[in-house]
Design a protein around this motif. Structure first.
Motif, PDB file in Angstrom:
ATOM      1  N   GLU A 118       0.976  -1.234  -0.081  1.00  9.28           N
ATOM      2  CA  GLU A 118       0.044   0.017   0.063  1.00  9.28           C
ATOM      3  C   GLU A 118       0.854   1.168  -0.110  1.00  9.28           C
ATOM      4  OE1 GLU A 118      -3.175  -0.018  -0.592  1.00  9.28           O
ATOM      5  OE2 GLU A 118      -3.026  -2.337  -0.729  1.00  9.28           O
ATOM      6  N   GLN A 119       1.958   1.098   0.491  1.00  6.48           N
ATOM      7  CA  GLN A 119       2.939   2.279   0.670  1.00  6.48           C
ATOM      8  C   GLN A 119       3.843   2.374  -0.688  1.00  6.48           C
ATOM      9  OE1 GLN A 119       5.071   1.036   3.979  1.00  6.48           O
ATOM     10  NE2 GLN A 119       3.501   1.945   5.590  1.00  6.48           N
ATOM     11  N   GLN A 120       4.360   1.165  -1.200  1.00  3.62           N
ATOM     12  CA  GLN A 120       5.282   1.199  -2.213  1.00  3.62           C
ATOM     13  C   GLN A 120       4.938  -0.079  -3.027  1.00  3.62           C
ATOM     14  OE1 GLN A 120       8.908   1.226   0.318  1.00  3.62           O
ATOM     15  NE2 GLN A 120       9.453   2.765  -0.897  1.00  3.62           N
ATOM     16  N   PRO A 121       4.043   0.263  -4.034  1.00  2.00           N
ATOM     17  CA  PRO A 121       3.589  -1.011  -4.852  1.00  2.00           C
ATOM     18  C   PRO A 121       4.663  -1.497  -5.575  1.00  2.00           C
ATOM     19  CG  PRO A 121       1.824   0.843  -5.080  1.00  2.00           C
ATOM     20  CD  PRO A 121       3.148   1.439  -4.255  1.00  2.00           C
ATOM     21  N   PHE A 122       4.833  -2.832  -5.688  1.00  3.40           N
ATOM     22  CA  PHE A 122       5.776  -3.522  -6.502  1.00  3.40           C
ATOM     23  C   PHE A 122       5.120  -4.530  -7.567  1.00  3.40           C
ATOM     24  CE2 PHE A 122       5.287  -5.385  -2.360  1.00  3.40           C
ATOM     25  CZ  PHE A 122       4.662  -6.590  -2.632  1.00  3.40           C
ATOM     26  N   LYS A 123       5.963  -4.763  -8.392  1.00  8.15           N
ATOM     27  CA  LYS A 123       5.328  -5.638  -9.491  1.00  8.15           C
ATOM     28  C   LYS A 123       5.721  -7.236  -9.257  1.00  8.15           C
ATOM     29  CE  LYS A 123       5.550  -4.740 -13.711  1.00  8.15           C
ATOM     30  NZ  LYS A 123       6.119  -4.277 -15.102  1.00  8.15           N
ATOM     31  N   ALA A 124       6.679  -7.515  -8.543  1.00  5.88           N
ATOM     32  CA  ALA A 124       7.187  -8.883  -8.629  1.00  5.88           C
ATOM     33  C   ALA A 124       7.869  -9.184  -7.156  1.00  5.88           C
ATOM     34  CB  ALA A 124       8.231  -9.330  -9.414  1.00  5.88           C
ATOM     35  N   LEU A 125       7.778 -10.202  -6.708  1.00  2.00           N
ATOM     36  CA  LEU A 125       8.201 -10.588  -5.402  1.00  2.00           C
ATOM     37  C   LEU A 125       8.926 -12.038  -5.590  1.00  2.00           C
ATOM     38  CD1 LEU A 125       7.973 -10.821  -2.218  1.00  2.00           C
ATOM     39  CD2 LEU A 125       6.065 -12.200  -2.336  1.00  2.00           C
ATOM     40  N   TYR A 126      10.284 -12.067  -4.863  1.00  2.00           N
ATOM     41  CA  TYR A 126      11.225 -12.944  -5.061  1.00  2.00           C
ATOM     42  C   TYR A 126      11.226 -13.508  -3.423  1.00  2.00           C
ATOM     43  CZ  TYR A 126      15.707 -15.376  -4.753  1.00  2.00           C
ATOM     44  OH  TYR A 126      16.675 -15.971  -4.509  1.00  2.00           O
ATOM     45  N   VAL A 127      10.812 -14.845  -3.643  1.00  2.00           N
ATOM     46  CA  VAL A 127      11.075 -15.762  -2.224  1.00  2.00           C
ATOM     47  C   VAL A 127      11.561 -17.178  -2.430  1.00  2.00           C
ATOM     48  CG1 VAL A 127       9.044 -14.649  -1.372  1.00  2.00           C
ATOM     49  CG2 VAL A 127       8.674 -16.445  -2.991  1.00  2.00           C
ATOM     50  N   MET A 128      12.243 -17.766  -1.264  1.00  2.00           N
ATOM     51  CA  MET A 128      12.818 -19.150  -1.295  1.00  2.00           C
ATOM     52  C   MET A 128      12.018 -19.708  -0.245  1.00  2.00           C
ATOM     53  SD  MET A 128      16.813 -17.973  -1.183  1.00  2.00           S
ATOM     54  CE  MET A 128      16.291 -16.201  -0.299  1.00  2.00           C
ATOM     55  N   PRO A 129      10.559 -20.273  -0.574  1.00  2.00           N
ATOM     56  CA  PRO A 129       9.758 -20.920   0.131  1.00  2.00           C
ATOM     57  C   PRO A 129      10.207 -22.214   1.022  1.00  2.00           C
ATOM     58  CG  PRO A 129       8.769 -20.288  -1.695  1.00  2.00           C
ATOM     59  CD  PRO A 129      10.164 -20.418  -1.920  1.00  2.00           C
ATOM     60  N   GLU A 130      10.920 -22.779   0.240  1.00  3.49           N
ATOM     61  CA  GLU A 130      11.271 -24.270   0.951  1.00  3.49           C
ATOM     62  C   GLU A 130      12.697 -24.148   1.890  1.00  3.49           C
ATOM     63  OE1 GLU A 130       9.478 -27.168   1.889  1.00  3.49           O
ATOM     64  OE2 GLU A 130       8.795 -26.275  -0.117  1.00  3.49           O
ATOM     65  N   HIS A 131      13.609 -23.259   1.489  1.00  2.00           N
ATOM     66  CA  HIS A 131      14.809 -23.353   2.206  1.00  2.00           C
ATOM     67  C   HIS A 131      15.304 -22.027   2.004  1.00  2.00           C
ATOM     68  CE1 HIS A 131      19.019 -25.359   2.888  1.00  2.00           C
ATOM     69  NE2 HIS A 131      18.842 -24.564   3.819  1.00  2.00           N
ATOM     70  N   HIS A 132      15.132 -20.962   2.922  1.00  2.00           N
ATOM     71  CA  HIS A 132      15.470 -19.760   2.870  1.00  2.00           C
ATOM     72  C   HIS A 132      16.788 -19.517   3.180  1.00  2.00           C
ATOM     73  CE1 HIS A 132      16.107 -15.665   4.376  1.00  2.00           C
ATOM     74  NE2 HIS A 132      15.187 -15.153   3.301  1.00  2.00           N
ATOM     75  N   ASN A 133      17.533 -18.661   2.425  1.00  2.00           N
ATOM     76  CA  ASN A 133      18.768 -18.367   2.232  1.00  2.00           C
ATOM     77  C   ASN A 133      19.240 -16.901   2.991  1.00  2.00           C
ATOM     78  OD1 ASN A 133      21.580 -18.050   1.897  1.00  2.00           O
ATOM     79  ND2 ASN A 133      21.553 -18.432  -0.280  1.00  2.00           N
ATOM     80  N   PRO A 134      19.498 -16.776   4.040  1.00  2.00           N
ATOM     81  CA  PRO A 134      20.200 -17.470   4.967  1.00  2.00           C
ATOM     82  C   PRO A 134      19.958 -18.405   6.053  1.00  2.00           C
ATOM     83  CG  PRO A 134      20.772 -15.238   5.633  1.00  2.00           C
ATOM     84  CD  PRO A 134      19.525 -15.308   4.477  1.00  2.00           C
ATOM     85  N   THR A 135      18.717 -17.934   6.510  1.00  2.00           N
ATOM     86  CA  THR A 135      18.083 -18.233   7.632  1.00  2.00           C
ATOM     87  C   THR A 135      17.574 -19.804   7.849  1.00  2.00           C
ATOM     88  OG1 THR A 135      15.722 -17.610   7.237  1.00  2.00           O
ATOM     89  CG2 THR A 135      17.432 -16.129   8.120  1.00  2.00           C
ATOM     90  N   THR A 136      17.382 -20.467   6.664  1.00  2.00           N
ATOM     91  CA  THR A 136      17.001 -21.777   6.406  1.00  2.00           C
ATOM     92  C   THR A 136      15.534 -21.983   6.889  1.00  2.00           C
ATOM     93  OG1 THR A 136      17.354 -22.825   8.903  1.00  2.00           O
ATOM     94  CG2 THR A 136      19.244 -22.457   7.233  1.00  2.00           C
ATOM     95  N   VAL A 137      14.626 -20.922   7.183  1.00  2.00           N
ATOM     96  CA  VAL A 137      13.417 -21.146   7.462  1.00  2.00           C
ATOM     97  C   VAL A 137      12.769 -21.591   6.212  1.00  2.00           C
ATOM     98  CG1 VAL A 137      11.155 -19.762   7.802  1.00  2.00           C
ATOM     99  CG2 VAL A 137      13.264 -19.267   9.053  1.00  2.00           C
TER     100      VAL A 137
END
Length: 339
Positions: free
Chosen positions: A104-123
């Motif tokens: 709502e503050q800063q609209p964006f066109k795309a989102l980058y995510v690592m759902p299965e194994h986040h780098n670096p936190t491993t979540v």
């Protein structure tokens, strides 16, 4: 030989149909069902990120990510002159509610995510969080860039990939270079048909086509069973090294995935990552500071990432873990000077 002639000839931007067929079948056996016509071959995960950003966003446009993210994304964003929007995460993954507020503050066109194994936190992102993220992306018409390069075996109770939940707006990145050998510069992007023309144009502008010879070599490893054997060995070795790391650093705030390449270590109160990194480097043990993963102006956490796969042997890893454990238990006094 016809196969060699094809591998040394110009081919379509998305790669040879035979290679895409082989890669599609192999991904299916790994629990990642895709159709050959959905795939575009690239030169590994980093290339996939760059090509996807090049196809989706123009200079000055915004991409969102977690506050801590893959340094390759940070580099690509800088080179392509994109703006970033960041949001935090918790033990369930990206903060979707916070992401909605940021949009709502800063609209964006795309989102980058690592759902299965986040780098670096491993979540790993929870199933509920994945579904909420997909609903938000559909409502706001946002592209999802799903990085699956840090592959997690199906037996490790993976969640549903975003490309299965929202196939019409998800680009899934998969890399054989990460799985089978860094020099094997081959990967694939699974993308909706609506994006193929733009992705093909980006590939052509970058390198005309993915190298057919490299993709053919990767497919030969798959067809002869070498890829499966190498992957099985890798997962077994990583499980052993993860156990070594957790045992050696017991009592400290350590995060890892049983099939992961690294540990994320949050330092005890009062310890500084820069001092620890300098101290261990003098003993030839090398860590990556949390700052390397900070997107935009995100404040650097006092945490470090230890790559378990970098050690040439388990004995070498055991030595490094012992040095790290001693440094964490016995922090060096702070030295300061002023002018």
């Amino acid at each position: 030989m016809p196969a060699m002639a094809d591998a040394l000839s110009y081919q379509p931007e998305a790669g040879m149909a035979s290679s895409r067929q082989t890669l599609s079948h192999w991904m299916g056996t790994l629990g990642l069902p895709v159709q050959p016509e959905e795939l575009l071959i690239n030169q590994g995960g980093m290339h996939g990120i760059f090509i996807t950003l090049l196809a989706l966003l123009a200079p000055g446009e915004r991409i969102a990510s977690e506050e801590l993210s893959y340094p390759g994304l940070i580099s690509a964003v800088q080179q392509l002159h994109l703006k970033t929007v960041t949001v935090g995460q918790d033990s369930d993954g990206i903060d979707v509610t916070g992401l909605m507020r940021r949009y709502e503050q800063q609209p964006f066109k795309a989102l980058y995510v690592m759902p299965e194994h986040h780098n670096p936190t491993t979540v790993a992102m929870s199933q509920a969080r994945r579904e909420a993220l997909v609903a938000f992306a559909r409502e706001k018409d946002i592209w999802l860039i799903e990085d699956g390069v840090l592959f997690v075996p199906e037996a490790a109770r993976r969640g549903t990939p975003l490309y299965r939940l929202a196939p019409e707006r998800t680009i899934y990145l998969f890399s054989l270079a990460k799985l089978l050998g860094g020099g094997l510069r081959t990967g694939v992007m699974r993308a909706p048909e609506a994006l193929h023309a733009r992705l093909n144009a980006a590939i052509r502008a970058q390198s005309w086509m993915p190298p057919p010879l490299m993709a053919s070599l990767a497919c030969a490893w798959i067809e002869h069973g070498d890829a499966d054997r190498l992957l099985a060995w890798q997962h077994e070795e990583l499980c052993i090294r993860q156990a070594m790391g957790r045992d050696a650093l017991r009592g400290h705030d350590v995060h890892g995935h049983e099939h992961g390449f690294y540990l994320w270590i949050v330092l005890p109160a009062g310890q500084r990552a820069s001092r620890l990194i300098d101290e261990l480097a003098r003993q030839h043990v090398y860590l990556t500071p949390g700052e390397a993963f900070c997107v935009g102006s995100t404040a650097a956490p006092q945490a470090v990432r230890l790559c378990l796969s970098a050690a040439a042997s388990r004995e070498q890893l055991a030595r490094a873990l012992a040095i790290l454990k001693h440094a964490l238990d016995n922090p060096a006094p702070a030295l300061w000077e002023t002018v």
